[in-house]
Scaffold this motif. Structure first.
Motif, short mmCIF file in Angstrom:
data_model
loop_
_atom_site.label_atom_id
_atom_site.label_comp_id
_atom_site.label_asym_id
_atom_site.label_seq_id
_atom_site.Cartn_x
_atom_site.Cartn_y
_atom_site.Cartn_z
N MET A 28 -57.10 -25.31 24.39
CA MET A 28 -55.71 -25.03 24.64
C MET A 28 -55.41 -25.07 26.14
O MET A 28 -54.32 -24.77 26.55
N ASP A 29 -56.38 -25.53 26.91
CA ASP A 29 -56.17 -25.65 28.35
C ASP A 29 -55.16 -26.74 28.70
O ASP A 29 -54.65 -26.78 29.81
N HIS A 30 -54.88 -27.63 27.77
CA HIS A 30 -54.05 -28.79 28.05
C HIS A 30 -52.61 -28.64 27.56
O HIS A 30 -51.91 -29.63 27.43
N ILE A 31 -52.18 -27.43 27.31
CA ILE A 31 -50.82 -27.20 26.81
C ILE A 31 -50.04 -26.40 27.85
O ILE A 31 -50.51 -25.37 28.34
N LEU A 32 -48.87 -26.89 28.18
CA LEU A 32 -47.97 -26.13 29.06
C LEU A 32 -47.10 -25.25 28.18
O LEU A 32 -46.40 -25.73 27.29
N ILE A 33 -47.15 -23.97 28.41
CA ILE A 33 -46.38 -23.01 27.64
C ILE A 33 -45.04 -22.80 28.34
O ILE A 33 -45.00 -22.46 29.52
N TYR A 34 -43.95 -22.99 27.59
CA TYR A 34 -42.62 -22.91 28.18
C TYR A 34 -42.02 -21.50 28.16
O TYR A 34 -41.39 -21.08 29.10
N ASP A 35 -42.21 -20.80 27.05
CA ASP A 35 -41.65 -19.45 26.94
C ASP A 35 -42.40 -18.69 25.86
O ASP A 35 -43.38 -19.18 25.29
N ASP A 36 -41.94 -17.47 25.57
CA ASP A 36 -42.62 -16.61 24.59
C ASP A 36 -42.65 -17.22 23.20
O ASP A 36 -43.67 -17.15 22.50
N LYS A 37 -41.56 -17.82 22.77
CA LYS A 37 -41.51 -18.42 21.43
C LYS A 37 -42.49 -19.58 21.32
O LYS A 37 -43.16 -19.75 20.30
N HIS A 38 -42.57 -20.38 22.37
CA HIS A 38 -43.51 -21.50 22.37
C HIS A 38 -44.94 -20.99 22.31
O HIS A 38 -45.78 -21.52 21.57
N LEU A 39 -45.25 -19.96 23.06
CA LEU A 39 -46.59 -19.36 23.04
C LEU A 39 -46.93 -18.85 21.64
O LEU A 39 -48.01 -19.11 21.13
N GLU A 40 -46.00 -18.14 21.02
CA GLU A 40 -46.23 -17.63 19.66
C GLU A 40 -46.50 -18.77 18.68
O GLU A 40 -47.41 -18.68 17.85
#
Length: 72
Positions: free
Chosen positions: A1-13
């Protein structure tokens, strides 16, 4: 999961839920004899013929492969 840019809390969830589902329902684990954690107690028969299909997990970072039956 090192290659994913997380945009906000919903995206992280969503990313964590998708990875957790993949990890527990699709990915074989060495420590339990290459079985799937959620299905390690079940003895299910595996298809030996049929077309193999691929499902994309986490935008293509992982893939899940399964075999389909031919309908005649």
């Amino acid at each position: 999961m090192d290659h994913i840019l997380i945009y906000d809390d919903k995206h992280l969830e969503r990313v964590v839920k998708e990875y957790t589902t993949y990890f527990n329902q699709e990915r074989p684990h060495r420590g339990i004899g290459q079985r799937i954690p959620e299905y390690s107690d079940l003895s299910k028969s595996k298809l030996t013929s049929g077309r193999i299909i691929s499902s994309v997990i986490l935008g293509g970072l992982h893939h899940s492969y399964s075999r389909t039956t031919y309908l005649n």
